[in-house]
Write a protein that holds these residues in place. Structure first.
Motif, PDB file in Angstrom:
ATOM      1  N   UNK A 146     -69.730 -31.450 -24.968  1.00  0.00           N
ATOM      2  CA  UNK A 146     -69.895 -31.945 -26.340  1.00  0.00           C
ATOM      3  C   UNK A 146     -71.231 -32.662 -26.506  1.00  0.00           C
ATOM      4  N   UNK A 147     -71.730 -33.285 -25.452  1.00  0.00           N
ATOM      5  CA  UNK A 147     -73.007 -33.995 -25.552  1.00  0.00           C
ATOM      6  C   UNK A 147     -74.162 -33.059 -25.898  1.00  0.00           C
ATOM      7  N   UNK A 148     -73.992 -31.758 -25.655  1.00  0.00           N
ATOM      8  CA  UNK A 148     -75.029 -30.785 -26.015  1.00  0.00           C
ATOM      9  C   UNK A 148     -74.912 -30.329 -27.473  1.00  0.00           C
ATOM     10  N   UNK A 149     -73.843 -30.714 -28.149  1.00  0.00           N
ATOM     11  CA  UNK A 149     -73.613 -30.265 -29.521  1.00  0.00           C
ATOM     12  C   UNK A 149     -73.943 -31.297 -30.579  1.00  0.00           C
ATOM     13  N   UNK A 150     -74.040 -32.546 -30.185  1.00  0.00           N
ATOM     14  CA  UNK A 150     -74.065 -33.612 -31.184  1.00  0.00           C
ATOM     15  C   UNK A 150     -75.451 -34.229 -31.355  1.00  0.00           C
ATOM     16  N   UNK A 151     -75.619 -34.827 -32.535  1.00  0.00           N
ATOM     17  CA  UNK A 151     -76.768 -35.680 -32.781  1.00  0.00           C
ATOM     18  C   UNK A 151     -76.429 -37.063 -32.240  1.00  0.00           C
ATOM     19  N   UNK A 152     -77.407 -37.743 -31.697  1.00  0.00           N
ATOM     20  CA  UNK A 152     -77.183 -39.112 -31.232  1.00  0.00           C
ATOM     21  C   UNK A 152     -77.930 -40.122 -32.094  1.00  0.00           C
ATOM     22  N   UNK A 153     -78.781 -39.628 -32.967  1.00  0.00           N
ATOM     23  CA  UNK A 153     -79.517 -40.497 -33.884  1.00  0.00           C
ATOM     24  C   UNK A 153     -79.649 -39.794 -35.232  1.00  0.00           C
ATOM     25  N   UNK A 154     -79.801 -40.577 -36.269  1.00  0.00           N
ATOM     26  CA  UNK A 154     -80.083 -40.079 -37.612  1.00  0.00           C
ATOM     27  C   UNK A 154     -79.093 -39.002 -38.064  1.00  0.00           C
ATOM     28  N   UNK A 155     -77.814 -39.376 -38.114  1.00  0.00           N
ATOM     29  CA  UNK A 155     -76.778 -38.461 -38.563  1.00  0.00           C
ATOM     30  C   UNK A 155     -75.705 -39.232 -39.326  1.00  0.00           C
ATOM     31  N   UNK A 156     -74.893 -38.502 -40.046  1.00  0.00           N
ATOM     32  CA  UNK A 156     -73.672 -39.060 -40.625  1.00  0.00           C
ATOM     33  C   UNK A 156     -72.568 -38.037 -40.435  1.00  0.00           C
ATOM     34  N   UNK A 157     -71.328 -38.472 -40.602  1.00  0.00           N
ATOM     35  CA  UNK A 157     -70.178 -37.589 -40.445  1.00  0.00           C
ATOM     36  C   UNK A 157     -69.725 -37.151 -41.831  1.00  0.00           C
ATOM     37  N   UNK A 158     -69.536 -35.849 -42.024  1.00  0.00           N
ATOM     38  CA  UNK A 158     -69.044 -35.391 -43.323  1.00  0.00           C
ATOM     39  C   UNK A 158     -67.510 -35.361 -43.334  1.00  0.00           C
TER      40      UNK A 158
END
Length: 166
Positions: A146-158
């Protein structure tokens, strides 16, 4: 609680190179807690894993998928990126292997970058897992941490649980 109950499994998961994430100490609905209670829930679980393995987790999945801006901000304050799923296997309903496979492989949200919610302790998940992985690969998907799929900065959850880059 899982860390305390299955310490050798926790070590084995880490040794196998899998991502490890935090779901809180006692699996409470985090959006119903105060900020200090939320921080305490996250930090207690973090400390348990860190003391057992030396590993500092950075992924947080709110219990029950319940979150609000306060929960996400508190997780960020603890050094966590929040992760949600957009495909639910519904393995926790104990409807059987075929239901798990249908819930995932025929899910309208399934797509590139999907995060699939599965539970290690669900009654039928162990029996479904090989077929689930083969079915996903047959559809052209690759299983990655999962760490390869996600943003770790400058994101929000829809509203679907997907991260959206800001």
């Amino acid at each position: 609680m899982w860390v305390e109950k299955y310490p050798e499994d926790v070590k084995a998961i880490l040794a196998a190179g899998h991502d490890m994430g935090n779901e809180s100490e006692s699996y409470k609905n985090m959006s119903g807690l105060t900020s200090s209670e939320c921080l305490e829930e996250i930090q207690k679980a973090h400390t348990r894993v860190q003391e057992l393995t030396g590993y500092d987790m950075t992924l947080f999945r709110p219990p029950y998928g319940e979150y609000d801006n306060k929960v996400i901000s508190n997780a960020r304050e603890c050094g966590y990126s929040s992760v949600m799923w957009d495909v639910d296997s519904r393995d926790w309903k104990d409807y059987g292997v075929d239901a798990i496979l249908e819930n995932v492989l025929e899910n309208e949200n399934l797509g590139s970058g999907s995060i699939i919610r599965c539970h290690s302790g669900a009654k039928y998940m162990a029996d479904a897992l090989d077929s689930l992985i083969r079915g996903l690969e047959k559809q052209g998907y690759e299983i990655v941490p999962v760490s390869q799929l996600i943003y770790t900065e400058k994101y929000h959850m829809n509203e679907e649980g997907r991260q959206v880059e800001n």
